[in-house]
Design a protein around this motif. Structure first.
Motif, short mmCIF file in Angstrom:
data_model
loop_
_atom_site.label_atom_id
_atom_site.label_comp_id
_atom_site.label_asym_id
_atom_site.label_seq_id
_atom_site.Cartn_x
_atom_site.Cartn_y
_atom_site.Cartn_z
N LYS A 47 46.53 24.27 19.29
CA LYS A 47 47.62 23.45 19.96
C LYS A 47 48.64 23.59 19.10
O LYS A 47 49.86 23.65 19.37
N LYS A 100 42.88 11.22 26.06
CA LYS A 100 43.69 10.03 25.78
C LYS A 100 44.59 9.61 26.85
O LYS A 100 45.63 8.35 26.61
N ARG A 176 33.33 7.90 15.22
CA ARG A 176 34.70 7.92 15.73
C ARG A 176 34.87 8.50 17.14
O ARG A 176 34.07 9.70 17.30
N TYR A 243 43.94 19.76 26.57
CA TYR A 243 45.06 19.02 26.51
C TYR A 243 46.00 19.11 27.68
O TYR A 243 45.93 20.17 28.35
C1 LMR Z 1 41.28 13.94 18.54
O1 LMR Z 1 41.84 12.78 18.58
O2 LMR Z 1 40.15 14.14 18.07
C2 LMR Z 1 42.14 14.94 19.22
O3 LMR Z 1 42.29 14.67 20.51
C3 LMR Z 1 43.01 15.49 18.38
C4 LMR Z 1 43.67 16.57 19.05
O4 LMR Z 1 44.77 16.38 19.60
O5 LMR Z 1 43.07 17.96 19.08
#
Ligand code: LMR
Length: 338
Positions: A47, A100, A176, A243
């Motif tokens: 990314k 997210k 986590r 993403y």
């Molecule tokens: C994470 O929070 O582990 C991932 O989303 C980070 C990312 O953007 O690759």
């Protein structure tokens, strides 16, 4: 001075003033449009490299019209905050992982379902087909506009307690997770304790023992140095991390048409690049982790992965209604064909 010539000189002065104002406004509006692109990972990840490539191409091809600036490593916003910042116009572009977005678009948890995609081919067909289009449409909320789906890769497990070979090895460990109910259910299904935490806090939480482990791609584990504070990494490929490149719909729709068309063409180019290169970057960075010798890397055999498939399977049924049976079945169908 004769009345007529007085009027004439006043008229000329007004014309000059109007021309100056016009020139001034012209200069102001000719300033390049600023595009701030915020993300949370390092520049050397899939990314991170894609965002930099987008900025470079846009700044070259639209020089003077557009100025893209990339802010990596949660410099501007953490993932929890960036979508709000996007909706209020504090930032113009971001590319958070699909996980997210799930409190606004729960259907996006499709991508979090463990062992859902048989291989990358199924994944790409899902993204490029009806399912991907439906997902983009669902983003209308929060004034978001989906521009592209960027790839990272499959997630692995890391921890500090013991080597992981079977699902029961996860029992009692604190992991986590990103903010997704599916990910929560996945860890609960094997008796582990999931804890939602922003990406920017994971390294210190691992270092201080606030959590025992986490799940992520090889590239994120390498670039954020998680491997330096984790004794064990297990190659499971159990879930996907990708993403959604998003922008503020109002901002994007008000861009001059030629600028928008060029930016969309550049995004297509970068999306093609990341699809070819994401796996390569992950494999190179996995090799660097192995070569570092500071952690034990275990790749599960297919039979061992099958045990995890079984253990995580109930999560698919549990989230069928939330994610949408039609979306899940569409992926199952692609799995059968590939
Ligand atoms: C994470 O929070 O582990 C991932 O989303 C980070 C990312 O953007 O690759």
């Amino acid at each position: 001075m004769k009345k007529s010539s007085k009027y004439l000189s006043t008229g000329v002065a007004m014309l000059v003033a109007a021309a100056m104002l016009f020139a001034l406004v012209g200069t102001v509006s000719a300033k390049p449009i600023k595009i701030r692109f915020s993300h949370v990972v390092s520049p050397n990840t899939p990314k991170g490299q894609a965002a930099d490539m987008f900025a470079k191409l846009a700044n070259e091809r639209l020089a003077g019209k557009v100025e893209v600036q990339v802010f990596p490593n949660s410099q501007l916003y953490t993932d929890g905050k960036v979508l709000d910042a996007l909706s209020t116009g504090s930032v113009e572009m971001a590319a958070p992982s699909t996980s997210k977005f799930t409190s606004w678009v729960p259907q996006l948890q499709l991508f979090d379902l463990p062992f859902l995609f048989k291989n990358s081919e199924v994944l790409y067909q899902t993204m490029d087909g009806k399912v991907g289009q439906k997902m983009f449409k669902m983003l209308g909320k929060k004034n978001m506009l989906g521009l592209a789906l960027w790839d990272n890769g499959f997630k692995q497990l890391s921890d500090n307690k013991h080597e992981i070979r079977t699902p029961s090895d996860l029992a009692g460990l604190k992991y986590r997770i990103m903010s997704s109910k599916v990910l929560e259910a996945q860890f609960k299904a094997v008796g582990a304790n999931p804890l939602v935490m922003p990406f920017s806090e994971v390294y210190s939480a691992l270092e201080q023992g606030v959590i025992d482990g986490q799940e992520n791609t090889w590239s994120n584990i390498y670039s954020k140095k998680f491997y330096e504070v984790q004794k064990y990494i297990t190659g499971t490929d159990h879930g996907y991390l990708g993403y959604l490149v998003v922008t503020n719909a109002q901002f994007w729709n008000h861009l001059p048409k030629d600028v928008r068309t060029e930016l969309e063409a550049i995004l297509k180019e970068v999306t093609a690049w990341i699809r070819i290169n994401a796996l390569k970057i992950n494999m190179e960075q996995k090799a660097l982790i192995v070569a570092s010798g500071v952690t034990t890397v275990t790749d599960l055999t297919e039979a061992e992965k099958d045990a995890f498939r079984e253990a995580f399977k109930p999560v698919h049924a549990e989230f069928r209604d939330v994610v949408g049976g039609d979306l899940i079945d569409a992926v199952y169908e692609l799995n059968a064909k590939n």
